[in-house]
Design a protein around this motif. Sequence first.
Motif, PDB file in Angstrom:
ATOM      1  N   LEU A  23       4.422  -7.077   8.515  1.00 14.19           N
ATOM      2  CA  LEU A  23       5.391  -7.663   9.440  1.00 14.19           C
ATOM      3  C   LEU A  23       6.802  -7.142   9.181  1.00 14.19           C
ATOM      4  N   ILE A  24       7.156  -7.008   7.915  1.00 16.80           N
ATOM      5  CA  ILE A  24       8.487  -6.493   7.560  1.00 16.80           C
ATOM      6  C   ILE A  24       8.653  -5.048   8.032  1.00 16.80           C
ATOM      7  N   ALA A  25       7.619  -4.238   7.837  1.00 18.45           N
ATOM      8  CA  ALA A  25       7.662  -2.846   8.284  1.00 18.45           C
ATOM      9  C   ALA A  25       7.799  -2.767   9.802  1.00 18.45           C
ATOM     10  N   LEU A  26       7.083  -3.631  10.517  1.00 16.94           N
ATOM     11  CA  LEU A  26       7.166  -3.660  11.981  1.00 16.94           C
ATOM     12  C   LEU A  26       8.580  -3.997  12.444  1.00 16.94           C
ATOM     13  N   CYS A  27       9.163  -5.036  11.862  1.00 21.10           N
ATOM     14  CA  CYS A  27      10.520  -5.450  12.243  1.00 21.10           C
ATOM     15  C   CYS A  27      11.543  -4.360  11.939  1.00 21.10           C
ATOM     16  N   SER A  28      11.420  -3.738  10.786  1.00 20.53           N
ATOM     17  CA  SER A  28      12.369  -2.687  10.403  1.00 20.53           C
ATOM     18  C   SER A  28      12.333  -1.521  11.379  1.00 20.53           C
ATOM     19  N   SER A  29      11.143  -1.167  11.826  1.00 22.53           N
ATOM     20  CA  SER A  29      11.007  -0.014  12.723  1.00 22.53           C
ATOM     21  C   SER A  29      11.583  -0.303  14.109  1.00 22.53           C
ATOM     22  N   SER A 145       8.461 -15.549   5.839  1.00 22.49           N
ATOM     23  CA  SER A 145       8.508 -14.160   6.312  1.00 22.49           C
ATOM     24  C   SER A 145       7.879 -14.029   7.696  1.00 22.49           C
ATOM     25  N   VAL A 146       6.782 -14.732   7.920  1.00 23.03           N
ATOM     26  CA  VAL A 146       6.109 -14.691   9.225  1.00 23.03           C
ATOM     27  C   VAL A 146       7.007 -15.278  10.312  1.00 23.03           C
ATOM     28  N   ILE A 147       7.655 -16.400  10.012  1.00 21.94           N
ATOM     29  CA  ILE A 147       8.527 -17.059  11.001  1.00 21.94           C
ATOM     30  C   ILE A 147       9.716 -16.161  11.346  1.00 21.94           C
ATOM     31  N   LEU A 148      10.363 -15.615  10.328  1.00 19.63           N
ATOM     32  CA  LEU A 148      11.519 -14.745  10.564  1.00 19.63           C
ATOM     33  C   LEU A 148      11.108 -13.451  11.285  1.00 19.63           C
ATOM     34  N   SER A 149       9.936 -12.921  10.942  1.00 18.88           N
ATOM     35  CA  SER A 149       9.450 -11.706  11.602  1.00 18.88           C
ATOM     36  C   SER A 149       9.157 -11.959  13.073  1.00 18.88           C
ATOM     37  N   LEU A 150       8.557 -13.106  13.375  1.00 21.01           N
ATOM     38  CA  LEU A 150       8.285 -13.459  14.770  1.00 21.01           C
ATOM     39  C   LEU A 150       9.586 -13.617  15.550  1.00 21.01           C
ATOM     40  N   PHE A 151      10.614 -14.158  14.891  1.00 22.05           N
ATOM     41  CA  PHE A 151      11.931 -14.282  15.536  1.00 22.05           C
ATOM     42  C   PHE A 151      12.488 -12.911  15.886  1.00 22.05           C
ATOM     43  N   VAL A 152      12.381 -11.966  14.960  1.00 18.57           N
ATOM     44  CA  VAL A 152      12.899 -10.613  15.193  1.00 18.57           C
ATOM     45  C   VAL A 152      12.142  -9.934  16.333  1.00 18.57           C
TER      46      VAL A 152
END
Length: 276
Positions: A23-29, A145-152
């Motif tokens: 999820l972090i990699a997805l958001c960063s990209s 991390s999941v909640i913040l990633s979904l927000f992004v």
Amino acid sequence: MLELLFEYLTFPFVQYALIAGTLIALCSSLLGVTLVLRRFSYIGDGLSHVAFGAMAFAAVFKLTNKMTLILPATIVCAILLLRGGQKRKIKGDAAIAMISVGSLAVGYLLMNLFAPSANLSGDVCSTLFGSTSILTLTKAEVVASVILSLFVVATFVLCYNKLFAVTFDETFAKAIGVKTDFYNLLLAIVIAVIIVLAMNLVGSLLISALVIFPAMSAMRLCKSFKSVTIFSALISVFCALVGMLSSILAGTPVGATIVAIDIIVFAIASALSKIK
């Protein structure tokens, strides 16, 4: 090796790491393409050092939930850097450099003066390079991390057209009625969230690589903004998964392994671009 890998995948801490890391990699990209096109590639490095300084401050004062200090501090600095515009007396790259070096120095000084634990060098190394932090996530941290990633992801999808307009021609976007100040503010908040999340994956010194390399690789192979964004997300997720699994099997640092995979993919994309 496959048997060993499947055995590792049964452990909860490995499952947590793969979920959060993907999820972090997805958001960063997703935001990496926008930052590269707007010449803000270095902002990830600057904000990561701000997050390091805030983390050191939280550790010194023994705050139970460090995120309550790290996230607001990073968001404030992101807003100051992205919304200053031409009215700033200290321009873009100089402001980023000053905040970056200053935060890193103050954070390390605080940790030396008021060492939160006996293993100071280990704590600093883990924070800077993400040596083991992604493999020690708790269930609560994964949920956060999941909640913040979904927000992004939701923010990027819902505001895709506006972010596209602001990225390519902010002046024209403002002229046709787009609230550019609002979207710059939103972009600053989202970037800060990504930086804080990515610290657990690759550490504060390698965050820029996680943001830049997938975007640059995708730009070598694709032409349109949409295709570059999609391809960048696929590359980033692939590199994160391969890097984490390789790190677990080989016992290498997670962050450095992921970045090494990103470099290899970038080299392959550059070669394919020349052939094409």
